[in-house]
Write a protein that holds these residues in place. Structure first.
Motif, mmCIF file in Angstrom:
data_model
loop_
_atom_site.group_PDB
_atom_site.id
_atom_site.type_symbol
_atom_site.label_atom_id
_atom_site.label_comp_id
_atom_site.label_asym_id
_atom_site.label_seq_id
_atom_site.Cartn_x
_atom_site.Cartn_y
_atom_site.Cartn_z
ATOM 1 N N PRO A 95 41.994 41.698 45.872
ATOM 2 C CA PRO A 95 41.324 42.835 45.222
ATOM 3 C C PRO A 95 42.231 43.639 44.300
ATOM 4 O O PRO A 95 41.806 44.069 43.223
ATOM 5 C CB PRO A 95 40.840 43.668 46.413
ATOM 6 C CG PRO A 95 40.646 42.671 47.514
ATOM 7 C CD PRO A 95 41.727 41.653 47.325
ATOM 8 N N HIS A 96 43.493 43.826 44.680
ATOM 9 C CA HIS A 96 44.383 44.648 43.858
ATOM 10 C C HIS A 96 44.859 43.926 42.601
ATOM 11 O O HIS A 96 45.452 44.550 41.716
ATOM 12 C CB HIS A 96 45.591 45.120 44.674
ATOM 13 C CG HIS A 96 46.364 44.002 45.308
ATOM 14 N ND1 HIS A 96 46.010 43.450 46.521
ATOM 15 C CD2 HIS A 96 47.464 43.320 44.899
ATOM 16 C CE1 HIS A 96 46.856 42.492 46.838
ATOM 17 N NE2 HIS A 96 47.746 42.384 45.870
ATOM 18 N N ASP A 97 44.618 42.601 42.510
ATOM 19 C CA ASP A 97 45.027 41.845 41.327
ATOM 20 C C ASP A 97 43.845 41.464 40.437
ATOM 21 O O ASP A 97 44.030 40.805 39.419
ATOM 22 C CB ASP A 97 45.769 40.563 41.739
ATOM 23 C CG ASP A 97 47.174 40.845 42.257
ATOM 24 O OD1 ASP A 97 47.766 41.845 41.809
ATOM 25 O OD2 ASP A 97 47.669 40.078 43.099
ATOM 26 N N ARG A 98 42.638 41.848 40.816
ATOM 27 C CA ARG A 98 41.462 41.482 40.025
ATOM 28 C C ARG A 98 41.365 42.325 38.759
ATOM 29 O O ARG A 98 41.573 43.537 38.794
ATOM 30 C CB ARG A 98 40.189 41.694 40.842
ATOM 31 C CG ARG A 98 39.946 40.656 41.908
ATOM 32 C CD ARG A 98 38.708 40.999 42.708
ATOM 33 N NE ARG A 98 38.530 40.074 43.812
ATOM 34 C CZ ARG A 98 37.755 40.313 44.862
ATOM 35 N NH1 ARG A 98 37.089 41.459 44.941
ATOM 36 N NH2 ARG A 98 37.653 39.420 45.825
ATOM 37 N N PRO A 99 41.006 41.687 37.625
ATOM 38 C CA PRO A 99 40.664 42.480 36.438
ATOM 39 C C PRO A 99 39.427 43.323 36.722
ATOM 40 O O PRO A 99 38.696 43.081 37.689
ATOM 41 C CB PRO A 99 40.374 41.412 35.372
ATOM 42 C CG PRO A 99 40.946 40.142 35.894
ATOM 43 C CD PRO A 99 40.911 40.243 37.388
ATOM 44 N N ALA A 102 36.989 39.626 32.042
ATOM 45 C CA ALA A 102 38.391 39.876 31.699
ATOM 46 C C ALA A 102 39.324 38.785 32.209
ATOM 47 O O ALA A 102 40.500 38.753 31.825
ATOM 48 C CB ALA A 102 38.827 41.236 32.242
ATOM 49 N N VAL A 103 38.828 37.883 33.060
ATOM 50 C CA VAL A 103 39.654 36.751 33.488
ATOM 51 C C VAL A 103 40.092 35.938 32.272
ATOM 52 O O VAL A 103 41.212 35.421 32.216
ATOM 53 C CB VAL A 103 38.885 35.862 34.486
ATOM 54 C CG1 VAL A 103 39.647 34.558 34.756
ATOM 55 C CG2 VAL A 103 38.665 36.614 35.793
ATOM 56 N N GLY A 104 39.211 35.840 31.279
ATOM 57 C CA GLY A 104 39.556 35.106 30.066
ATOM 58 C C GLY A 104 40.750 35.700 29.343
ATOM 59 O O GLY A 104 41.541 34.977 28.731
#
Length: 214
Positions: free
Chosen positions: A165-169, A174-176
């Protein structure tokens, strides 16, 4: 500046004279006062990445260049004298690493696929023996998912939901952006688009057929 030798990663810096002894090569080089100040900061950090602003602020006032932007020039000149492999660079800044230290082998703290090896403990990527790359937490987490997929495409949603969770965009889209940044750092051919997502270049490990599970 301290009148005492500083040692780390096979480098011994005599701050009073500017002499640097390189233990592996049994040789010595001389640095200017400004170069001594920068190298002293990096040695004291003992492998922790430092930004140009952090290095500039840690230097004695009399040795600071006029602007923080010039720190990169000073480091480039130090690397020419002591060897580029001794001072590494990444998204978080510069840090020192012993170029003759044994490379990690695959295990619980090292993941590898497609010519890349991820040092999980120290959070950097080894792209061949001479190109260690340090990534930010988000980029490292995404790359780890692709390495663990071992050539199998992963969708944008899969990657996003698999991230801590703390590293998710902020958004799945936004992963792209993270993938784009990884391609800029690792090379565009390293990450391939297709199959409904992205995968690392390399031979995909096929999923066993149902009969093979019996």
């Amino acid at each position: 500046m301290l009148d005492a030798p500083l040692c780390y990663a096979g480098v011994e810096l005599q701050t009073s004279t500017g002499m640097v002894r390189l233990h592996a090569e049994s040789s010595a080089v001389m640095l200017s006062g400004q170069q001594v100040a920068v190298l002293a900061v990096l040695i004291t950090a003992r492998g922790t990445p430092l930004s140009r602003e952090a290095i500039w602020a840690a230097m004695p006032r009399g040795y600071r260049p006029p602007t923080t932007a010039q720190i990169g020039v000073v480091i480039a000149n130090i690397r020419k004298k002591i060897g580029a492999a001794r001072i590494l660079t990444g998204a978080d800044g510069w840090w020192m690493r012993d170029p003759i230290a044994p490379e990690p082998v695959d295990g619980t703290d090292v993941l590898s696929f497609g010519g890349l090896r991820l040092d999980v403990e120290h959070r950097y990527v080894l792209d061949g023996p001479a190109r260690p790359i340090r990534l930010g937490p988000q980029g490292f987490a995404v790359l780890r998912i692709l390495v663990e997929a071992r050539g199998v495409p992963r969708s944008r949603r899969w990657i996003w939901s698999s991230l801590p969770p703390h590293d998710r965009p902020a958004t799945i889209a936004a992963v792209g952006v993270v993938i784009h940044d990884l391609r800029e750092r690792l090379g565009r051919n390293r990450i391939i688009t297709g199959g409904g997502g992205w995968r690392l270049a390399g031979p995909a490990i096929p999923r066993p057929r149902t009969a093979e599970w019996a």
